[in-house]
Write an enzyme that holds these catalytic residues in place. Sequence first.
Site, mmCIF file in Angstrom:
data_model
loop_
_atom_site.group_PDB
_atom_site.id
_atom_site.type_symbol
_atom_site.label_atom_id
_atom_site.label_comp_id
_atom_site.label_asym_id
_atom_site.label_seq_id
_atom_site.Cartn_x
_atom_site.Cartn_y
_atom_site.Cartn_z
ATOM 1 N N ARG A 44 0.850 -1.200 0.000
ATOM 2 C CA ARG A 44 0.000 0.000 0.000
ATOM 3 C C ARG A 44 0.883 1.246 0.000
ATOM 4 O O ARG A 44 0.624 2.214 -0.710
ATOM 5 C CB ARG A 44 -0.938 -0.014 1.225
ATOM 6 N N LYS A 134 -10.863 15.267 6.022
ATOM 7 C CA LYS A 134 -12.030 14.903 5.223
ATOM 8 C C LYS A 134 -13.004 14.040 6.009
ATOM 9 O O LYS A 134 -12.580 13.187 6.797
ATOM 10 C CB LYS A 134 -11.589 14.138 3.975
ATOM 11 N N LYS A 217 -16.943 19.066 -1.084
ATOM 12 C CA LYS A 217 -16.631 17.975 -2.031
ATOM 13 C C LYS A 217 -17.923 17.240 -2.382
ATOM 14 O O LYS A 217 -18.299 16.255 -1.734
ATOM 15 C CB LYS A 217 -15.603 17.025 -1.396
HETATM 16 C C1 5MM Z 1 -10.507 7.236 -1.786
HETATM 17 O O1 5MM Z 1 -11.765 6.682 -1.415
HETATM 18 C C2 5MM Z 1 -12.445 7.267 -0.308
HETATM 19 C C3 5MM Z 1 -13.260 6.251 0.430
HETATM 20 O O2 5MM Z 1 -12.510 5.328 1.038
HETATM 21 P P1 5MM Z 1 -13.290 4.308 2.030
HETATM 22 O O3 5MM Z 1 -14.588 3.936 1.370
HETATM 23 O O4 5MM Z 1 -12.346 3.182 2.115
HETATM 24 O O5 5MM Z 1 -13.467 5.040 3.321
HETATM 25 C C4 5MM Z 1 -13.543 8.202 -0.779
HETATM 26 O O6 5MM Z 1 -14.097 8.921 0.300
HETATM 27 C C5 5MM Z 1 -13.050 9.171 -1.756
HETATM 28 O O7 5MM Z 1 -12.230 10.104 -1.120
HETATM 29 C C6 5MM Z 1 -14.188 9.915 -2.432
HETATM 30 O O8 5MM Z 1 -15.337 9.122 -2.602
HETATM 31 C C7 5MM Z 1 -13.732 10.323 -3.788
HETATM 32 O O9 5MM Z 1 -13.253 9.178 -4.456
HETATM 33 P P2 5MM Z 1 -13.775 8.870 -5.913
HETATM 34 O O10 5MM Z 1 -13.135 7.551 -6.243
HETATM 35 O O11 5MM Z 1 -15.273 8.799 -5.835
HETATM 36 O O12 5MM Z 1 -13.276 10.024 -6.753
#
Ligand code: 5MM
Length: 336
Positions: A44, A134, A217
């Site tokens: 990772r 976040k 966001k």
């Molecule tokens: C990077 O993925 C984040 C969620 O991780 P977990 O589900 O493991 O907590 C997610 O919050 C992400 O930051 C946002 O959804 C934006 O990611 P995408 O892939 O939708 O651009």
Amino acid sequence: MSELNKIALKIICNGKGILAADESNGTMTKRLEAVSVASTPENRLLFREMLFSSEAMKDCIGGVILYDETIKQTSSSGKSIPDLISSVGSVAGIKVDTGAKDLANSSEEKITEGLDGLRERLKKYYELGARFTKWRSVYIINKKFPSKLSINSNAHALARYAALVQENGMVPIVEPEVLMDGDHDAELCLIKTSEVIKKCFEELVLNKVDLSGIILKPNMILAGNKSKNKISNEEVSQKTIECLKKSVPSEVPGIAFLSGGQSDIEATENLNLINKNNNTNFIMTYSYGRALQQSALKIWSKNTKDIKATQNTFNHRAKMCTLAAQGKWSIELENK
Ligand code: 5MM
């Protein structure tokens, strides 16, 4: 200009966007296993460090959202991960929610948790080098959902989170995500997303959050992934702007979209059109997870020793997204 406003602008100005690399170990395991790579702490870190030390970090990535495991890891050069990120002028951030759990009395829906002990955790993350955070709320969508219960409870939690984060000198990313799953049309997405965002701001104001020191966001306004009534990218951009104009107070400096399961090109093209048509004062940029990482992960999985090819792929994606954040992207540049 407040300190928080300065940090927010540093992250999102000049076409810069955010790399969402805050997948929890469960999600990261799914992503790695899908390309047949073992999900170990070392792998990772290996993948993420490649991204954080790529050339595009300097001009494209204003902030990186980390997961608890990563913010405490050390890079191969001996620098901490937050130091590696800040050494190229980017800002380290951290996901502080502890995940979406079943919502009592509305078990199809989710409530995001993590408020217990948050003040203490924030102090530790600040010491580790985080300057933004976040918290993501998720909402299912159809004619019946999201329910008032889910909209109100998640907005309340997001606002309490944001107030605590600002108290600790960091910028909160407020992420209410209306999911793409379903056969709903874009008009329903527009109505429900507007309702969700408006409620979030009602609660943020009630909790005395400095709106000039947050980043929103949200999802873009799209038809559901199983909808028969897909709309054009141009319509996506117009409906998204319409939604944000109606629901976001003007003090908010910027909006960084999630990609939400769109393909990387679709997420880039939609962001580009949003910026071409942007008639608001909001900076509109990206905070993508999958749409920034997916192509690089695929290349890396073919040969985990080929750092150059992985970084080249990520650099291209980040550059395309940064062009889109300025309304300067085109399919010709994409395919060059
Ligand atoms: C990077 O993925 C984040 C969620 O991780 P977990 O589900 O493991 O907590 C997610 O919050 C992400 O930051 C946002 O959804 C934006 O990611 P995408 O892939 O939708 O651009």
